[in-house]
Design a protein around this motif. Structure first.
Motif, short mmCIF file in Angstrom:
data_model
loop_
_atom_site.label_atom_id
_atom_site.label_comp_id
_atom_site.label_asym_id
_atom_site.label_seq_id
_atom_site.Cartn_x
_atom_site.Cartn_y
_atom_site.Cartn_z
N LEU A 92 0.80 -1.23 0.00
CA LEU A 92 0.00 0.00 0.00
C LEU A 92 0.84 1.28 0.00
O LEU A 92 0.54 2.21 -0.78
CB LEU A 92 -0.96 -0.02 1.19
N PRO A 93 1.88 1.41 0.85
CA PRO A 93 2.66 2.67 0.83
C PRO A 93 3.26 2.98 -0.54
O PRO A 93 3.32 4.15 -0.95
CB PRO A 93 3.75 2.42 1.88
N TRP A 94 3.70 1.94 -1.24
CA TRP A 94 4.34 2.16 -2.55
C TRP A 94 3.32 2.50 -3.62
O TRP A 94 3.60 3.30 -4.52
CB TRP A 94 5.16 0.93 -2.92
N ILE A 95 2.14 1.89 -3.51
CA ILE A 95 1.07 2.24 -4.45
C ILE A 95 0.65 3.69 -4.25
O ILE A 95 0.44 4.44 -5.22
CB ILE A 95 -0.13 1.29 -4.24
N VAL A 96 0.51 4.10 -2.98
CA VAL A 96 0.17 5.49 -2.68
C VAL A 96 1.25 6.44 -3.19
O VAL A 96 0.96 7.50 -3.75
CB VAL A 96 -0.04 5.67 -1.16
N LEU A 118 9.86 -0.86 10.33
CA LEU A 118 10.27 -0.42 8.99
C LEU A 118 9.16 0.38 8.31
O LEU A 118 9.37 1.53 7.91
CB LEU A 118 10.70 -1.59 8.10
N HIS A 119 7.98 -0.21 8.15
CA HIS A 119 6.88 0.54 7.56
C HIS A 119 6.50 1.73 8.44
O HIS A 119 6.04 2.76 7.93
CB HIS A 119 5.66 -0.36 7.36
N GLY A 120 6.69 1.59 9.75
CA GLY A 120 6.41 2.70 10.65
C GLY A 120 7.29 3.90 10.36
O GLY A 120 6.85 5.05 10.49
N ALA A 121 8.53 3.64 9.94
CA ALA A 121 9.43 4.74 9.58
C ALA A 121 8.88 5.51 8.39
O ALA A 121 8.94 6.74 8.34
CB ALA A 121 10.83 4.21 9.28
N LEU A 122 8.34 4.80 7.41
CA LEU A 122 7.77 5.45 6.23
C LEU A 122 6.54 6.28 6.59
O LEU A 122 6.41 7.44 6.19
CB LEU A 122 7.37 4.40 5.18
N LEU A 127 14.61 0.46 -2.91
CA LEU A 127 15.68 -0.54 -2.94
C LEU A 127 16.30 -0.73 -1.56
O LEU A 127 16.55 -1.87 -1.13
CB LEU A 127 16.75 -0.12 -3.95
N LEU A 128 16.54 0.37 -0.87
CA LEU A 128 17.15 0.25 0.46
C LEU A 128 16.15 -0.29 1.48
O LEU A 128 16.55 -0.94 2.46
CB LEU A 128 17.69 1.61 0.91
N PHE A 129 14.87 -0.05 1.26
CA PHE A 129 13.85 -0.65 2.14
C PHE A 129 13.84 -2.17 1.98
O PHE A 129 13.77 -2.90 2.98
CB PHE A 129 12.48 -0.07 1.80
#
Length: 307
Positions: A8-12, A253-257, A165-167
């Protein structure tokens, strides 16, 4: 369902490129802030080692990439790699000092290192531009094809690609035996040592990796804005990174985004609505989030999904 939530974050982020074409510079800032918060999450969220001077690596990466561009080498990918290597080298040199001091004293050492590097950059005006910042940075097109423009189209896609990529690399790290050992150290360092985990070596490795990630984030800032200033080395930068991490959720990790996006958007919106008191309103939001429950925004999202 789980795969959809992770995607979802990447789609957004990709959708925002088309839906918010006038806000691409802000979106680039969010991607860079997310990478900086991600670097902190590897160290704070997974290894349990808190630092107050992480901006030293961010700023060093920014100045390395900026100086390369100023001196005639504006190739962006190699600039990122060199900035990451220099920042990681600083992490490798300073890790023994930080880890030897212990938890509270180590916290002060990281703060001291950050302040020392800030003042060194301020005094070395012949190299860094001092308080005026680094001028005349020229960055070449990405792969010789995509030129950085005033609208921020290339800058955003470039920053987003590096973040993605780094994620993925960070996900591999935290799911590996190395990542599991960091979690064990975070939960109970003495017990981790008792079962054979080399605690200090693992923490030193996490410190160096986090430094490299922060260096890439700083280099991205210098390359996409073609400017580097003392702000990249400031204590405020380190504090904001920690706020993003707490806001989004530690050790996810996703929390950082999510935290980086929420903090940057809130900062932008509140500073426009109330330039003098925006920190007051942001403080209220942070207190309210803390009272709502643990885990930050990511924790709240997980509880919502379960319900």
């Amino acid at each position: 369902m789980r795969i959809a939530l992770h995607a979802l974050p990447w789609i957004v982020a990709i959708g925002a490129y088309f839906a918010l074409a006038e806000q691409l510079p802000l979106l680039s800032a969010i991607a860079i802030a997310a990478l900086f918060a991600l670097s902190l999450d590897l160290l704070v969220g997974y290894a349990g080692f808190v630092t107050l001077g992480h901006a030293a690596f961010f700023g060093l990466g920014a100045y390395v990439a900026g100086i390369l561009g100023q001196q005639g080498w504006g190739e962006p990918i190699s600039g990122l790699l060199i900035a990451a290597a220099v920042a990681a080298l600083l992490g490798l040199v300073t890790a023994p000092l930080v880890l030897r001091a212990g938890e509270l004293a180590g916290l002060m050492v990281t703060l001291g290192l950050g302040l020392m590097l800030y003042e060194a950059a301020n005094k070395a005006a012949f190299l860094t531009g001092g308080a005026d910042g680094l001028q005349g940075v020229e960055i070449w097109p990405v792969f010789g094809l995509w030129r950085f423009d005033l609208w921020g189209r290339t800058a955003y896609l470039y920053s987003l690609a590096v973040l993605f990529l780094l994620f993925l690399l960070a996900q591999l790290l935290v799911r590996s035996p190395f990542g599991l050992s960091l979690r064990a150290i975070r939960e109970n360092p003495k017990r981790a040592a008792a079962i054979g985990i080399p605690v200090k070596r693992r923490l030193a490795a996490a410190y160096v990796i986090a430094a490299g990630y922060a260096g890439v984030a700083g280099a991205l800032l210098a390359q996409t804005t073609q400017f580097a200033s003392l702000d990249a080395l400031s204590f405020q930068r380190s504090a904001e990174g920690l706020l993003m991490l707490v806001l989004g959720g530690l050790g996810t990790l996703h929390g950082a985004l999510i935290g980086a996006a929420a903090f940057t958007v809130a900062h932008h919106a509140l500073s426009e609505a109330s330039p003098q008191f925006w920190q007051f309103w942001l403080g209220i939001a942070l207190v309210a989030l803390a009272l709502l429950g643990r885990g930050g925004l990511m924790g709240a999202l997980r509880r919502l999904v379960r319900r």
